[in-house]
Every structure is written in C-alpha cells, then in structure tokens.
Design an enzyme around this catalytic site. Sequence first.
Site, short mmCIF file in Angstrom:
data_model
loop_
_atom_site.label_atom_id
_atom_site.label_comp_id
_atom_site.label_asym_id
_atom_site.label_seq_id
_atom_site.Cartn_x
_atom_site.Cartn_y
_atom_site.Cartn_z
N GLY A 143 -48.46 -80.39 -10.76
CA GLY A 143 -49.56 -80.31 -10.01
C GLY A 143 -50.90 -80.73 -11.06
N CYS A 144 -52.02 -80.84 -10.56
CA CYS A 144 -53.06 -81.44 -11.33
C CYS A 144 -53.62 -80.20 -12.35
CB CYS A 144 -54.30 -81.65 -10.52
SG CYS A 144 -54.78 -80.36 -9.19
N PHE A 145 -53.70 -79.20 -11.84
CA PHE A 145 -54.17 -78.17 -12.93
C PHE A 145 -53.18 -77.79 -14.17
CE2 PHE A 145 -57.00 -76.07 -9.75
CZ PHE A 145 -58.32 -76.51 -10.24
#
Length: 328
Positions: free
Chosen positions: A142-144
């Site tokens: 995921g990005c976070f």
Amino acid sequence: MDIAIIGATGYAGGELIRLLGMHSAAEVVCATSRRVEGTRVSAVHPQLNGFTDLSFTNPSVDEIEADVAFLAVPHTAGMQYVRALLERGIRVVDLSADYRLPQEIFEKVYGVTHTDYFAAPYGLPELHREEIRGKHFIANPGCFPTGATLAAAPLAAFADTIIYDSKSGVSGAGDNPSATTHFPNVADAITPYKMTTHRHLAEMKMELERLHAKAACYFTPHLLPVNRGILTTAHILLRDPLNQDQVERIYKDYYKDESFVRYQKPSIAAVRGSNFCDLIVESEGKRVVAVSAIDNLVKGASGQAIQNMNLMCGFKENDGLASAGLFP
C-alpha cells in the site's frame, strides 16, 4: 515482453501505461475495463494521447495473452484473477491488498472471506529484494505503508513506540467521485480521517514485526488539497537515546545502496511523477523524527509495481523508472 494491465482505467492503471512506455523491454498489449470496453485509452487518460494507440478490452482471464499482468483492480477483486493467470504461466504483480497480509488479518481488516489465499512476497524491494527476485507473483504494498516503513525501518529494532502521521493527496482515494474528495470539501483544508482505524496500519505492523521490532505502532492519515504525494512523519520513541550523528549514520548506511531512496529534505513536489522516496531524520535523544516523501501513484503504487516486475524478470531495477520528479 508483453504486458497486460487488468483494471486500467484508474489512476494507477494510467501510471502503469505511462511508465511502461519508457521501459526498454516492455510493451503494454492489453488494457482491460468492463465499464469502457472499446474506448480508446487516451479518452480516459488524456495525458497518454499520442503515447499509446490502445483501446480498452474486456477479455476473460483465459483470453489474456501476456508475459506479465498487473492487477490494478479494487481491493477484494484481485483474488479472482491470480491463480488463473499463474496457471497460464503469466507472472503477476497485484496492486490490490488481497495478498499483502496473512489471511486471518486480511479477513479481519477488509471484512471479507478470502476465497483463494496463498502467501506471496511483499513487494517492498528496499527490504525484501531477494524474496522478490525471480518470483512469479508479488503483492505490491500500500501507499501509506511504503512511505511509513521506509521512514522508520532503520531504527525499528531500537524503538519502543512508532507513531506515523501521514498527509496524502486526493488521488489516493481513487477516481470514483465522493463527498470526501469533492473539490469544495477538499480545497483549503487538511482533514484527518480514520484516525485510529485505517486499514494500512496492519501492513505497517506486519513490516515492523519482520524487522524484529517490538514497538507499539500507531497511524493517523490526513487528506491534503493536492493531487499527488504522501508526506509521512514518523515519531520514533527509542529505548535508549541516539544523537544526530548516530541516527544520520544509521540511515545513510541502511540505504547507501538504494537508488530510489535519497537522503535529503523531503517534499512531495520534488518526488512528483517519480519512484523516489526522499527522507531525512532528526534526533532529540530518545525521540527521533523521520520524514519521508513519495508519490502515492508511483513509489506508492505503479512505479513500485514496475520495480518489482524488474526484479522478477531480471531487468535493471530502474528500467522505466529513471526519470526525475516533475518540479516545480
């Protein structure tokens, strides 16, 4: 090498097509969509006009002919494709969350039963390069968690508590309109959301465990009135104090061979459109503040997916990804 992008109408799909167009050995031959089958790709992604002549198609899994498939489908949708593609000898990079977490954690966090679970390498190359190299299937992070983990990883084993505070551009919410991302609600505002319950926290905790960290982990995201970028501030509370020279040396040594990690003052403007993660660290003894900046659509999604493909297939790791950020 022929590439299929399954679910290519979203922002991540558009970035995959853009970046793969600069790859020395990859050609996107299939971009799928159920919703706009038959429409030219450039009609949905106008930035790609003159860059690709593709139109969206809607083949069955058995009709997809490619060497590598990228799944840019919504969470909980990836699982219906993976096994069928692998059985046909197609390598897969899954940008959805379906295979990032252990099954029981995934089902708890996403509230669905996983119908075809098996373990997959977690595609954060800076931490798991040898697990990724040569594999046929990778779960893209995921990005976070990408920005957060890169910020904290060098000191994770020394920490008692890690608190992640992230600010993200609106494109992280995808391209479906909603009240949350409606311009009057986003403009001139910085808004917290899911302050203790964001699904990406599970990935952050998983990666800390893999780093042999015993730290408590907390995460709060905020929405910024910008299109792209994630700025993450990691407050790392140490068991024993470290001075500035020590923490700088730890970070620079940890990432000295990582071409996509730059030790410099982070700004989301400086990494826009690139696969770089910029970070810096400052110590006040037992509290260290590490700040990272990534483009959520590139290092946080499509660029990292291509970085993983390069490792899977034996290409140079930066093939298709060697461009600088778009600044100003």
